[in-house]
Scaffold this active site. Structure first.
Site, PDB file in Angstrom:
ATOM      1  N   SER A   8       9.765  38.676  29.252  1.00 34.48           N
ATOM      2  CA  SER A   8      11.011  38.764  30.016  1.00 34.48           C
ATOM      3  C   SER A   8      10.778  39.293  31.432  1.00 34.48           C
ATOM      4  O   SER A   8      10.059  40.281  31.636  1.00 34.48           O
ATOM      5  CB  SER A   8      11.988  39.692  29.282  1.00 34.48           C
ATOM      6  OG  SER A   8      13.117  39.916  30.107  1.00 34.48           O
ATOM      7  N   SER A  10      13.367  40.296  33.190  1.00 33.18           N
ATOM      8  CA  SER A  10      14.532  41.145  33.472  1.00 33.18           C
ATOM      9  C   SER A  10      14.178  42.587  33.819  1.00 33.18           C
ATOM     10  O   SER A  10      14.811  43.163  34.716  1.00 33.18           O
ATOM     11  CB  SER A  10      15.514  41.106  32.292  1.00 33.18           C
ATOM     12  OG  SER A  10      16.023  39.805  32.157  1.00 33.18           O
ATOM     13  N   LYS A  59      20.851  36.385  20.230  1.00 33.57           N
ATOM     14  CA  LYS A  59      22.122  36.212  20.938  1.00 33.57           C
ATOM     15  C   LYS A  59      23.304  35.859  20.019  1.00 33.57           C
ATOM     16  O   LYS A  59      24.416  36.293  20.263  1.00 33.57           O
ATOM     17  CB  LYS A  59      21.989  35.111  21.998  1.00 33.57           C
ATOM     18  CG  LYS A  59      21.077  35.470  23.155  1.00 33.57           C
ATOM     19  CD  LYS A  59      21.104  34.354  24.180  1.00 33.57           C
ATOM     20  CE  LYS A  59      20.207  34.635  25.358  1.00 33.57           C
ATOM     21  NZ  LYS A  59      20.359  33.665  26.442  1.00 33.57           N
ATOM     22  N   ASN A  80      24.715  37.656  25.539  1.00 30.18           N
ATOM     23  CA  ASN A  80      23.442  38.014  26.199  1.00 30.18           C
ATOM     24  C   ASN A  80      23.523  39.367  26.903  1.00 30.18           C
ATOM     25  O   ASN A  80      22.523  39.867  27.376  1.00 30.18           O
ATOM     26  CB  ASN A  80      22.983  36.921  27.175  1.00 30.18           C
ATOM     27  CG  ASN A  80      23.714  36.983  28.508  1.00 30.18           C
ATOM     28  OD1 ASN A  80      24.845  37.453  28.579  1.00 30.18           O
ATOM     29  ND2 ASN A  80      23.082  36.503  29.544  1.00 30.18           N
ATOM     30  N   ASP A  96      25.397  34.000  31.177  1.00 28.18           N
ATOM     31  CA  ASP A  96      24.565  32.827  31.482  1.00 28.18           C
ATOM     32  C   ASP A  96      25.357  31.716  32.188  1.00 28.18           C
ATOM     33  O   ASP A  96      24.816  31.031  33.061  1.00 28.18           O
ATOM     34  CB  ASP A  96      23.947  32.253  30.198  1.00 28.18           C
ATOM     35  CG  ASP A  96      22.738  33.051  29.734  1.00 28.18           C
ATOM     36  OD1 ASP A  96      22.102  33.720  30.566  1.00 28.18           O
ATOM     37  OD2 ASP A  96      22.432  33.000  28.528  1.00 28.18           O
ATOM     38  N   GLY A 124      20.463  23.381  22.924  1.00 29.86           N
ATOM     39  CA  GLY A 124      20.089  24.689  22.375  1.00 29.86           C
ATOM     40  C   GLY A 124      21.034  25.767  22.859  1.00 29.86           C
ATOM     41  O   GLY A 124      22.153  25.486  23.319  1.00 29.86           O
ATOM     42  N   GLY A 125      20.581  27.011  22.786  1.00 31.08           N
ATOM     43  CA  GLY A 125      21.425  28.138  23.172  1.00 31.08           C
ATOM     44  C   GLY A 125      21.842  28.090  24.630  1.00 31.08           C
ATOM     45  O   GLY A 125      23.014  28.293  24.962  1.00 31.08           O
ATOM     46  N   ALA A 126      20.900  27.812  25.522  1.00 24.64           N
ATOM     47  CA  ALA A 126      21.224  27.807  26.948  1.00 24.64           C
ATOM     48  C   ALA A 126      22.200  26.680  27.285  1.00 24.64           C
ATOM     49  O   ALA A 126      23.047  26.829  28.174  1.00 24.64           O
ATOM     50  CB  ALA A 126      19.946  27.664  27.766  1.00 24.64           C
ATOM     51  N   ILE A 211      16.843  24.194  34.284  1.00 21.87           N
ATOM     52  CA  ILE A 211      16.952  25.643  34.075  1.00 21.87           C
ATOM     53  C   ILE A 211      15.603  26.254  33.696  1.00 21.87           C
ATOM     54  O   ILE A 211      15.455  27.471  33.680  1.00 21.87           O
ATOM     55  CB  ILE A 211      18.066  26.031  33.078  1.00 21.87           C
ATOM     56  CG1 ILE A 211      17.703  25.675  31.644  1.00 21.87           C
ATOM     57  CG2 ILE A 211      19.400  25.432  33.469  1.00 21.87           C
ATOM     58  CD1 ILE A 211      18.595  26.405  30.637  1.00 21.87           C
ATOM     59  N   GLY A 234      15.616  26.693  38.541  1.00 21.43           N
ATOM     60  CA  GLY A 234      16.249  27.528  37.507  1.00 21.43           C
ATOM     61  C   GLY A 234      16.154  29.032  37.733  1.00 21.43           C
ATOM     62  O   GLY A 234      16.771  29.801  36.992  1.00 21.43           O
TER      63      GLY A 234
HETATM   64  P1  NAP Z   1      16.521  26.638  22.389  1.00 16.92           P
HETATM   65  O1  NAP Z   1      17.821  27.150  21.893  1.00 16.92           O
HETATM   66  O2  NAP Z   1      15.308  26.821  21.558  1.00 16.92           O
HETATM   67  O3  NAP Z   1      16.712  25.053  22.699  1.00 16.92           O
HETATM   68  C1  NAP Z   1      15.601  24.247  23.029  1.00 16.92           C
HETATM   69  C2  NAP Z   1      16.079  22.852  23.417  1.00 16.92           C
HETATM   70  O4  NAP Z   1      14.928  22.075  23.811  1.00 16.92           O
HETATM   71  C3  NAP Z   1      16.737  22.086  22.274  1.00 16.92           C
HETATM   72  O5  NAP Z   1      17.702  21.204  22.785  1.00 16.92           O
HETATM   73  C4  NAP Z   1      15.543  21.312  21.681  1.00 16.92           C
HETATM   74  O6  NAP Z   1      15.923  20.123  21.009  1.00 16.92           O
HETATM   75  C5  NAP Z   1      14.818  20.931  22.952  1.00 16.92           C
HETATM   76  N1  NAP Z   1      13.409  20.654  22.669  1.00 16.92           N
HETATM   77  C6  NAP Z   1      12.430  21.557  22.421  1.00 16.92           C
HETATM   78  N2  NAP Z   1      11.257  20.907  22.185  1.00 16.92           N
HETATM   79  C7  NAP Z   1      11.527  19.576  22.258  1.00 16.92           C
HETATM   80  C8  NAP Z   1      10.738  18.392  22.123  1.00 16.92           C
HETATM   81  N3  NAP Z   1       9.427  18.472  21.839  1.00 16.92           N
HETATM   82  N4  NAP Z   1      11.326  17.185  22.298  1.00 16.92           N
HETATM   83  C9  NAP Z   1      12.658  17.116  22.598  1.00 16.92           C
HETATM   84  N5  NAP Z   1      13.468  18.186  22.749  1.00 16.92           N
HETATM   85  C10 NAP Z   1      12.891  19.404  22.581  1.00 16.92           C
HETATM   86  O7  NAP Z   1      16.152  27.271  23.815  1.00 16.92           O
HETATM   87  P2  NAP Z   1      17.157  27.752  24.980  1.00 16.92           P
HETATM   88  O8  NAP Z   1      17.416  29.190  24.852  1.00 16.92           O
HETATM   89  O9  NAP Z   1      18.307  26.802  25.023  1.00 16.92           O
HETATM   90  O10 NAP Z   1      16.211  27.583  26.273  1.00 16.92           O
HETATM   91  C11 NAP Z   1      15.805  26.308  26.719  1.00 16.92           C
HETATM   92  C12 NAP Z   1      15.013  26.442  28.011  1.00 16.92           C
HETATM   93  O11 NAP Z   1      15.823  27.013  29.022  1.00 16.92           O
HETATM   94  C13 NAP Z   1      13.798  27.367  27.920  1.00 16.92           C
HETATM   95  O12 NAP Z   1      12.744  26.783  28.657  1.00 16.92           O
HETATM   96  C14 NAP Z   1      14.249  28.651  28.574  1.00 16.92           C
HETATM   97  O13 NAP Z   1      13.178  29.356  29.193  1.00 16.92           O
HETATM   98  C15 NAP Z   1      15.196  28.112  29.636  1.00 16.92           C
HETATM   99  N6  NAP Z   1      16.240  29.077  30.009  1.00 16.92           N
HETATM  100  C16 NAP Z   1      16.376  29.406  31.325  1.00 16.92           C
HETATM  101  C17 NAP Z   1      17.360  30.293  31.710  1.00 16.92           C
HETATM  102  C18 NAP Z   1      17.499  30.680  33.148  1.00 16.92           C
HETATM  103  O14 NAP Z   1      18.094  31.721  33.428  1.00 16.92           O
HETATM  104  N7  NAP Z   1      17.012  29.867  34.071  1.00 16.92           N
HETATM  105  C19 NAP Z   1      18.243  30.834  30.741  1.00 16.92           C
HETATM  106  C20 NAP Z   1      18.081  30.477  29.414  1.00 16.92           C
HETATM  107  C21 NAP Z   1      17.075  29.589  29.047  1.00 16.92           C
HETATM  108  P3  NAP Z   1      16.255  20.178  19.420  1.00 16.92           P
HETATM  109  O15 NAP Z   1      17.661  20.662  19.319  1.00 16.92           O
HETATM  110  O16 NAP Z   1      16.078  18.779  18.982  1.00 16.92           O
HETATM  111  O17 NAP Z   1      15.264  21.129  18.795  1.00 16.92           O
END
Ligand code: NAP
Length: 267
Positions: A8, A10, A59, A80, A96, A124-126, A211, A234
């Protein structure tokens, strides 16, 4: 609090602001396993904490353990940021969506020319915070493209009929009407698989944001920048989501400047 939490950024960010504003405080990363979350949160008031942030995988679980959930966290379905109120109650919030949209506005200006049709990659979560922010901003149609279709379909139940779902294979048909393309998958992130999509059909007038911030200039952003699209990275989402947490805990809205970005990009 996270599990793991070591990556992190943060602590670096909040401790920078604490020092800058002369506030007597410290932001510490804490490794908290999901089964310890309730006890860890309940200890915050007694230990003198103003609150905490939560990252993966805590979260959603945290919704069960706070005393008050604010409307934005309720709507996104994830917390968060937790604020310890004066009476010791725990308030759960989510910053977020604010972070995402403030980053877009700060970098790209007026978003009205981009609100016809957003294509969001990932569910996903984001993505939940991103979709909430886009709907609140007045985006007319959002198409969610995700590997696991069922997860995308939950977004229709949560957010209503401005949200649609499609497969990655449908992107060539979707992109011509796309005014904003958002990557919320972890594809393209350092150590993850690349995001392999064909961008030929994307209008040059579309706004593109990723992001993922490690690397800062993802392959997606590199490719669309070369075609002339407006591009937003991002890192700002991470910084702006932290500002309103900092303000809630310490009563001071911290300034976001280039020095903050450089601090986070330093090795
Ligand atoms: P998450 O809940 O684990 O979601 C991951 C997403 O990526 C899901 O939609 C997943 O699809 C997809 N994915 C992962 N591997 C894949 C693959 N091989 N092929 C196709 N789709 C794939 O994670 P999250 O918390 O949403 O975070 C996602 C990204 O955003 C991370 O890189 C994180 O670092 C970044 N992020 C950035 C910020 C910021 O402040 N800039 C904030 C939060 C997150 P499935 O549903 O099919 O598994």
């Amino acid at each position: 609090m996270g599990f793991p939490v070591s990556a992190s950024l943060s602590p670096r960010l909040h401790n920078h602001w604490l020092a800058r504003y002369g506030i007597d405080g410290v932001y510490v990363p804490m490794t908290v396993a999901p089964e310890q979350l309730e006890r860890s949160l309940r200890a915050l008031p007694a230990l003198g904490f103003k609150g905490c942030n939560l990252t993966l995988p805590l979260k959603e679980e945290a919704l069960n353990y706070v005393d008050v959930i604010d409307p934005i966290a309720e709507s996104i379905g994830a917390i968060n940021t937790i604020i310890v109120e004066d009476n010791g109650r725990l308030k759960g919030s989510n910053t977020d969506a604010f972070g995402f949209i403030t980053n877009l506005k700060t970098t790209a200006g007026d978003l009205r020319k981009y609100i016809d049709h957003a294509v969001v990659l990932g569910a996903g979560g984001a993505a939940k915070a991103v979709v909430k922010a886009l709907l609140d901003e007045g985006v007319e149609r959002i198409t969610i493209v995700n590997r696991t279709r069922a997860k995308a379909e939950h977004f229709i139940q949560r957010f209503g009929n401005r949200v649609h779902v499609a497969e990655f294979s449908a992107l060539p048909q979707l992109l011509p009407s796309c005014s904003m393309l958002v990557n919320t998958t972890s594809l393209g992130m350092k150590g993850q698989e690349p995001l392999n999509i064909t961008l030929d059909a994307l209008p040059e007038t579309a706004l593109v944001t990723d992001i993922v911030y490690a690397p800062l200039e993802t392959e997606l952003l590199k490719a669309v920048r070369a075609r002339g699209n407006v591009v937003v990275d991002g890192l700002g989402m991470l910084i702006y989501q932290a500002t309103i947490g900092f303000e809630a805990w310490y009563g001071k809205m911290p300034e976001v400047d280039e020095a903050v970005r450089e601090l986070l990009l330093a090795p």
